[in-house]
Write an enzyme that holds these catalytic residues in place. Structure first.
Site, PDB file in Angstrom:
ATOM      1  N   CYS A 238       4.981  15.117 -77.964  1.00  0.00           N
ATOM      2  CA  CYS A 238       3.755  14.971 -77.174  1.00  0.00           C
ATOM      3  C   CYS A 238       3.735  15.959 -76.009  1.00  0.00           C
ATOM      4  O   CYS A 238       4.555  15.887 -75.100  1.00  0.00           O
ATOM      5  CB  CYS A 238       3.680  13.517 -76.697  1.00  0.00           C
ATOM      6  SG  CYS A 238       2.737  13.243 -75.217  1.00  0.00           S
TER       7      CYS A 238
ATOM      8  N   CYS B 105       3.123  14.620 -72.524  1.00  0.00           N
ATOM      9  CA  CYS B 105       4.345  13.970 -72.019  1.00  0.00           C
ATOM     10  C   CYS B 105       5.233  15.011 -71.346  1.00  0.00           C
ATOM     11  O   CYS B 105       5.812  14.773 -70.295  1.00  0.00           O
ATOM     12  CB  CYS B 105       5.131  13.304 -73.149  1.00  0.00           C
ATOM     13  SG  CYS B 105       4.230  12.010 -73.997  1.00  0.00           S
TER      14      CYS B 105
END
Lengths: 111, 306
Positions: free
Chosen positions: A32, A35
């Site tokens: 991600c 993230c």
């Protein structure tokens, strides 16, 4: 210096639910990109909120943690959850700036 | 200290502008809320010269490293919330109450994901409704998902999801796609993806999690489609906060700039996805190009006003 701490299912109870300090849990995943973008934000937040909030990270890709991700119904990452005295008091999805995150946390802890 | 230039935004446009500003020795700083901009979310970037295939985060890390290596002062995690002008100096206030001053500013704050604007939308965010396929696809292993949109981001999201999901419905507003033919071919040849042209989402349904959507037009005799997740990929729009404070001229929410990236306001340039330039073709390379052109213009302006 206060730094985000990597935790897993085995120490979640101790580090989050039984923590004396409020805890911000970052449910993240290695694939991600937001993230990854939030990672330095959380590092700075940890310094900014030293003594007020503990920041921990749970890697949802790790098979050990998948039960946790299911329990907290994680369907999006990054998912942040704020716990106070073992209770989930606030959650949000996606990216935030350091200062808006600090402000939101302060407000939710006051309630 | 009063900077000659403050660049607001640390995406492709802002960081490329900084690279050029450093080379022109313009006393400048870059301020960005979150490093990288929207492209950092991209799973795969395959059209940036010199990079055959790279993920958005790695590409932006390289561009940021490049800007830093040339000596740029990059303040990440700072969000500008207020801009005022006094005696031809711009006074910028950050969310953390830092105050910075500059003779000129370059706005490169990019865009954010456009939302569906349905009243129930917020309820389902993270509970079946998602805006980043690369982030959340793995939570939909062997599930049924929908993607709404017809451009490159929708096409690539559908392809990415098809790698893990059981079935992907791609819901397109028009009767054709609006993306690169390479992606269109991949989508049309993927037997997990079913395309619903001339359709859209009217309503989201589900007790706690998203369980189904109501479609604008019936599909297989029903306007209700059961699914576990819906990915919204319907384009982007600029953040209005600073645009409004500076009272900039707009065309459909995008900043009108001339061929030198100048806005209607003296001392303010704009570059990247936020502008009307590059024929609205919002790409990393066009953002970089606009950033470079803006700095070239700012350099000329500074030379003239020495």
């Amino acid at each position: 210096m206060n730094k985000p701490l990597d935790i897993n299912k085995d120490n979640f109870e101790k580090e989050v639910l039984q923590s004396d300090l409020p805890v911000l849990v970052d449910f993240w995943a290695p694939w991600c990109m937001p993230c990854k973008m939030m990672s330095p934000v959380l590092e700075e937040l940890a310094v900014l909120m030293d003594g007020k909030v503990k920041i921990v990270k749970v890697n949802t890709e790790d098979p050990v943690n998948q039960e946790l991700a299911l329990e907290y119904e994680i369907q999006s990452v990054p998912s942040m959850m704020l716990f106070k005295e073992g209770q989930l008091i606030w959650e949000f999805i996606g990216m935030h700036s350091r200062d808006s995150l600090a402000q939101e946390i302060e407000e939710h802890l006051k309630k | 200290m009063i900077y000659d230039l403050i660049i607001i935004g640390a995406g492709p446009a802002g960081l490329t502008a900084s690279i050029y500003a450093s080379r022109y020795k313009i006393n400048h700083a870059v301020i960005g809320e979150i490093p990288g901009g929207l492209i950092s979310e991209a799973h795969n970037v395959c059209n940036f010269p010199g990079e055959i295939e790279i993920n958005g985060f790695d590409l932006m890390t390289k561009i940021k490293d490049h800007a830093e290596k040339l000596g740029a002062e990059i303040m990440i995690m700072e969000k500008i919330i207020k801009i005022e002008e006094k005696d031809n100096i711009f006074i910028l206030t950050t969310e953390s109450r830092k105050v910075l001053e500059a003779k000129n500013i370059l706005l490169a704050t990019g865009t954010k994901h456009r939302q569906l604007n349905l009243p129930e939308e917020k309820k389902y965010i993270g509970k079946g409704l998602a805006y980043c396929a690369t982030c959340d696809a793995m939570f939909y292993k062997n599930k049924i998902v929908g993607v709404i949109g017809g451009g490159n981001s929708a096409l690539t999201a559908a392809l990415y999801l098809a790698e893990v999901a059981e079935k992907v419905y791609l819901i397109v507003r028009d009767n054709e796609f609006n993306g690169e033919m390479v992606w269109v071919d991949h989508v049309l040849n993927n037997n997990k993806i079913e395309v619903l042209f001339n359709n859209g989402v009217k309503k989201l349904n589900g007790e706690v999690k998203l369980e189904s959507i109501d479609l604008n037009a019936p599909y297989q005799n029903s306007d209700n489609l059961q699914l576990n997740g819906l990915f919204v990929e319907i384009g982007t729009e600029p953040d209005k906060l600073l645009i409004e404070q500076l009272d900039l001229a707009l065309d459909k929410n995008y900043i009108i700039v001339d061929k030198e990236q100048k806005t209607n306001k003296s001392g303010v340039w704009a570059a990247g996805d936020i502008t009307t330039n590059s024929a609205g073709f919002r790409q990393v390379i066009t953002a970089c190009s606009e950033g470079a052109i803006a700095v070239f213009s700012i350099f000329s302006h500074l030379q003239k006003n020495k």
